[in-house]
Design a protein around this motif. Structure first.
Motif, mmCIF file in Angstrom:
data_model
loop_
_atom_site.group_PDB
_atom_site.id
_atom_site.type_symbol
_atom_site.label_atom_id
_atom_site.label_comp_id
_atom_site.label_asym_id
_atom_site.label_seq_id
_atom_site.Cartn_x
_atom_site.Cartn_y
_atom_site.Cartn_z
ATOM 1 N N ASP A 77 0.868 -1.179 0.000
ATOM 2 C CA ASP A 77 0.000 0.000 0.000
ATOM 3 C C ASP A 77 0.902 1.225 0.000
ATOM 4 N N ARG A 78 0.847 2.018 -1.092
ATOM 5 C CA ARG A 78 1.767 3.152 -1.236
ATOM 6 C C ARG A 78 1.266 4.404 -0.532
ATOM 7 N N ASP A 79 0.033 4.390 -0.070
ATOM 8 C CA ASP A 79 -0.556 5.600 0.500
ATOM 9 C C ASP A 79 -0.806 5.547 2.001
ATOM 10 N N ALA A 80 -0.964 4.367 2.570
ATOM 11 C CA ALA A 80 -1.314 4.280 3.997
ATOM 12 C C ALA A 80 -0.220 4.914 4.854
ATOM 13 N N THR A 81 -0.621 5.702 5.838
ATOM 14 C CA THR A 81 0.342 6.254 6.778
ATOM 15 C C THR A 81 0.678 5.190 7.822
ATOM 16 N N ARG A 97 -10.125 -3.175 -1.039
ATOM 17 C CA ARG A 97 -10.108 -3.372 0.422
ATOM 18 C C ARG A 97 -9.131 -2.417 1.102
ATOM 19 N N LEU A 98 -8.165 -1.913 0.330
ATOM 20 C CA LEU A 98 -7.206 -0.933 0.870
ATOM 21 C C LEU A 98 -7.699 0.490 0.600
ATOM 22 N N ARG A 149 -8.194 -5.121 9.144
ATOM 23 C CA ARG A 149 -9.397 -5.267 8.323
ATOM 24 C C ARG A 149 -9.162 -6.198 7.146
ATOM 25 N N VAL A 150 -8.003 -6.044 6.494
ATOM 26 C CA VAL A 150 -7.706 -6.882 5.326
ATOM 27 C C VAL A 150 -7.507 -8.340 5.750
ATOM 28 N N VAL A 151 -6.823 -8.545 6.872
ATOM 29 C CA VAL A 151 -6.644 -9.921 7.359
ATOM 30 C C VAL A 151 -8.000 -10.547 7.669
#
Ligand SMILES: [Zn+2]
Length: 195
Positions: A10-14, A182-183, A24-26
């Motif tokens: 994920d290139r955007d998540a802080t 989902r991300l 959540r993804v898990v």
């Protein structure tokens, strides 16, 4: 094939967003039967990861893989990480997000171009240290964040959230598209390689 891996980055998540988003993804992957619920599977040089679930075959393209194959663990990183392709992390070029021209790292004879990679390696060090990591474009002279450069193929990606699938055949396009949703529609990159 246990040392082959694919990482969805994920290139955007802080860094603050990474852990709750990972949870959540898990939960989604467990509900879909893609992975098992408990971290029981040893991962190379890391803590245990999630084992493949009963529906793992529905999210990979295993044509070309000998049967029976056994996927390894899913490992989740939730801290700032440079994700690279291991021994094959040798991108041929990178694309400036401003002028969209390519900076080549190799010439036509595949010889390294002296100095071409230097601004990137300096920015990677800055990025790992948590400070502003900018790369100046040799074409348009604009400085852009390292994370906005594209075109480094499957060699490098930078992010605070990554899902590494060890020893799984290539993830399908439809699974990766659902992963992106989902991300929260964040920009993602897939790094793959072997160690
Ligand atoms: Zn440029």
């Amino acid at each position: 094939m246990g040392d082959y891996f694919q990482t969805v980055v994920d290139r955007d998540a802080t860094e603050a967003e990474a852990a709750p988003l990972a949870a959540r993804v898990v939960a989604w992957l467990v509900a879909e039967g893609v992975i098992g619920p408990d971290r029981t599977e040893p991962a190379l040089g890391r803590g245990p990861g999630y084992p493949p679930g009963p529906r793992v075959r529905e999210v990979v393209d295993s044509s070309g893989w000998g049967e029976p194959w056994q996927g390894g663990p899913l490992h989740v990183d939730v801290t700032r990480t440079v994700f690279d392709a291991g021994q094959y992390a040798d991108p041929s070029s990178a694309r400036c997000p401003r002028c969209e021209r390519d900076i080549a790292f190799h010439d036509r004879a595949l010889q390294g171009i002296p100095g071409a990679w230097d601004p990137f390696s300096e920015a990677i060090e800055d990025w790992e240290a948590g400070v502003d990591a900018l790369v100046r474009c040799a074409h348009c002279d604009a400085s852009s964040p390292l994370v906005d450069w594209t075109g480094m193929g499957h060699c490098f990606a930078f992010g605070a959230l990554g899902f590494t699938f060890w020893g799984w055949p290539d993830l399908t396009r439809s699974f990766l598209a659902e992963f992106d949703r989902r991300l929260d529609g964040h920009r993602t990159a897939v790094v793959s390689g072997k160690i």
